[in-house]
Design a protein around this motif. Structure first.
Motif, PDB file in Angstrom:
ATOM      1  N   ALA A  49      41.643 -15.199  17.719  1.00 48.09           N
ATOM      2  CA  ALA A  49      40.218 -15.292  17.380  1.00 48.09           C
ATOM      3  C   ALA A  49      39.654 -16.649  17.775  1.00 48.09           C
ATOM      4  CB  ALA A  49      40.026 -15.073  15.877  1.00 48.09           C
ATOM      5  N   SER A  50      38.446 -16.619  18.308  1.00 50.55           N
ATOM      6  CA  SER A  50      37.740 -17.866  18.611  1.00 50.55           C
ATOM      7  C   SER A  50      36.240 -17.604  18.544  1.00 50.55           C
ATOM      8  CB  SER A  50      38.125 -18.385  20.004  1.00 50.55           C
ATOM      9  OG  SER A  50      37.635 -17.503  20.997  1.00 50.55           O
ATOM     10  N   ALA A  51      35.496 -18.666  18.261  1.00 51.33           N
ATOM     11  CA  ALA A  51      34.040 -18.546  18.194  1.00 51.33           C
ATOM     12  C   ALA A  51      33.440 -19.866  18.654  1.00 51.33           C
ATOM     13  CB  ALA A  51      33.601 -18.224  16.776  1.00 51.33           C
ATOM     14  N   LYS A  52      32.337 -19.764  19.386  1.00 49.27           N
ATOM     15  CA  LYS A  52      31.670 -20.967  19.892  1.00 49.27           C
ATOM     16  C   LYS A  52      30.887 -21.668  18.779  1.00 49.27           C
ATOM     17  CE  LYS A  52      31.405 -19.549  24.723  1.00 49.27           C
ATOM     18  NZ  LYS A  52      32.378 -18.476  24.632  1.00 49.27           N
ATOM     19  N   LYS A  53      30.486 -20.907  17.773  1.00 51.24           N
ATOM     20  CA  LYS A  53      29.774 -21.490  16.635  1.00 51.24           C
ATOM     21  C   LYS A  53      30.355 -20.901  15.347  1.00 51.24           C
ATOM     22  CE  LYS A  53      26.171 -18.097  16.791  1.00 51.24           C
ATOM     23  NZ  LYS A  53      25.020 -17.502  16.952  1.00 51.24           N
ATOM     24  N   PRO A  54      30.188 -21.590  14.225  1.00 51.55           N
ATOM     25  CA  PRO A  54      30.743 -21.075  12.969  1.00 51.55           C
ATOM     26  C   PRO A  54      30.166 -19.688  12.621  1.00 51.55           C
ATOM     27  CG  PRO A  54      29.945 -23.326  12.702  1.00 51.55           C
ATOM     28  CD  PRO A  54      29.494 -22.863  14.048  1.00 51.55           C
ATOM     29  N   TRP A  55      31.005 -18.840  12.110  1.00 51.70           N
ATOM     30  CA  TRP A  55      30.550 -17.525  11.674  1.00 51.70           C
ATOM     31  C   TRP A  55      30.575 -17.488  10.155  1.00 51.70           C
ATOM     32  CZ3 TRP A  55      33.993 -14.702   8.766  1.00 51.70           C
ATOM     33  CH2 TRP A  55      35.324 -15.118   8.807  1.00 51.70           C
ATOM     34  N   HIS A  56      29.881 -16.542   9.581  1.00 51.62           N
ATOM     35  CA  HIS A  56      29.889 -16.381   8.124  1.00 51.62           C
ATOM     36  C   HIS A  56      29.864 -14.900   7.796  1.00 51.62           C
ATOM     37  CE1 HIS A  56      25.680 -16.392   9.364  1.00 51.62           C
ATOM     38  NE2 HIS A  56      25.501 -15.542   8.376  1.00 51.62           N
ATOM     39  N   GLY A  57      30.194 -14.615   6.588  1.00 51.96           N
ATOM     40  CA  GLY A  57      30.192 -13.228   6.130  1.00 51.96           C
ATOM     41  C   GLY A  57      31.259 -13.053   5.080  1.00 51.96           C
ATOM     42  N   SER A  58      31.018 -12.122   4.189  1.00 52.21           N
ATOM     43  CA  SER A  58      32.046 -11.853   3.188  1.00 52.21           C
ATOM     44  C   SER A  58      32.341 -10.362   3.205  1.00 52.21           C
ATOM     45  CB  SER A  58      31.598 -12.316   1.802  1.00 52.21           C
ATOM     46  OG  SER A  58      30.381 -11.707   1.469  1.00 52.21           O
ATOM     47  N   LEU A  59      33.563 -10.049   2.860  1.00 50.01           N
ATOM     48  CA  LEU A  59      33.983  -8.651   2.866  1.00 50.01           C
ATOM     49  C   LEU A  59      33.260  -7.885   1.769  1.00 50.01           C
ATOM     50  CD1 LEU A  59      37.825  -9.039   3.231  1.00 50.01           C
ATOM     51  CD2 LEU A  59      36.327  -7.848   4.811  1.00 50.01           C
ATOM     52  N   PRO A  60      32.715  -6.710   2.093  1.00 55.97           N
ATOM     53  CA  PRO A  60      32.137  -5.879   1.035  1.00 55.97           C
ATOM     54  C   PRO A  60      33.254  -5.431   0.094  1.00 55.97           C
ATOM     55  CG  PRO A  60      31.486  -5.103   3.219  1.00 55.97           C
ATOM     56  CD  PRO A  60      32.552  -6.136   3.421  1.00 55.97           C
ATOM     57  N   LYS A  61      32.907  -5.127  -1.142  1.00 53.19           N
ATOM     58  CA  LYS A  61      33.901  -4.676  -2.119  1.00 53.19           C
ATOM     59  C   LYS A  61      34.451  -3.320  -1.688  1.00 53.19           C
ATOM     60  CE  LYS A  61      34.345  -3.800  -7.097  1.00 53.19           C
ATOM     61  NZ  LYS A  61      35.750  -4.039  -7.128  1.00 53.19           N
ATOM     62  N   SER A  62      35.756  -3.208  -1.717  1.00 53.58           N
ATOM     63  CA  SER A  62      36.397  -1.944  -1.378  1.00 53.58           C
ATOM     64  C   SER A  62      37.791  -1.965  -1.989  1.00 53.58           C
ATOM     65  CB  SER A  62      36.485  -1.792   0.144  1.00 53.58           C
ATOM     66  OG  SER A  62      36.872  -0.485   0.483  1.00 53.58           O
ATOM     67  N   GLU A  63      38.208  -0.826  -2.526  1.00 55.51           N
ATOM     68  CA  GLU A  63      39.542  -0.770  -3.115  1.00 55.51           C
ATOM     69  C   GLU A  63      40.126   0.629  -2.994  1.00 55.51           C
ATOM     70  OE1 GLU A  63      39.085  -2.207  -7.117  1.00 55.51           O
ATOM     71  OE2 GLU A  63      38.313  -0.309  -7.828  1.00 55.51           O
TER      72      GLU A  63
END
Length: 161
Positions: A124-138
């Motif tokens: 994995a690589s990215a030119k700029k910082p990424w963000h995000g959180s995993l949706p709830k799932s179980e």
């Protein structure tokens, strides 16, 4: 043959992870994304071993109590990006007992500290910082599976044995 013991994911968790990976792609995260059908959580990596029947025998002897698996956060090991799983004592105890039984049975398996995770992107690589959180799932985990990894037409394919 290349073997490992893993938890297969429910359709709901798989869909949640695929949607999250699409978000990562939109944000410019590049790398080798794990195909939806290959998403899983490894409990014990065995590697090259030619007697799957012996591994199955040991797997069936280790007591398994069903438990809830809940996605939590994301993290990485170097350039491997993964989805984490909430701390779970039943899972940790099972993995410890499973690895001890494999080792006692003469089957080589990884001895590294168990960090429950589901690999999403390799290299994995990215030119700029990424963000995000995993949706709830179980999901409820009812068993672990012995899996085989093989190359077919240049792609890695996992198969339950």
């Amino acid at each position: 043959m290349r073997l490992f013991i893993a938890i297969q994911l429910s359709e709901e968790i798989r869909k949640t992870l695929v949607a999250f990976m699409h978000e990562l792609k939109k944000q410019g995260v590049e790398g080798n994304y794990v195909p939806a059908q290959n998403l899983h959580m490894t409990l014990a990596f065995i590697g090259e071993y030619e007697d799957p029947a012996r591994v199955k025998e040991i797997l069936e002897k280790v007591p398994f109590s069903e438990f809830r698996l809940t996605l939590s956060d994301t993290g990485h090991f170097g350039n491997i990006l993964w989805a984490g799983v909430k701390g779970n004592q039943k899972l940790k105890a099972y993995v410890k007992e499973l690895r001890a039984a494999l080792t006692a049975g003469g089957i080589p398996c990884d001895g590294e500290k168990f960090v429950p995770h589901i690999t999403l992107v390799r290299k994995a690589s990215a030119k700029k910082p990424w963000h995000g959180s995993l949706p709830k799932s179980e999901m409820t985990v009812k068993r672990a599976a012995l899996m085989k990894s093989e190359q077919k037409n240049g792609k890695v394919v996992y198969k339950v044995l």
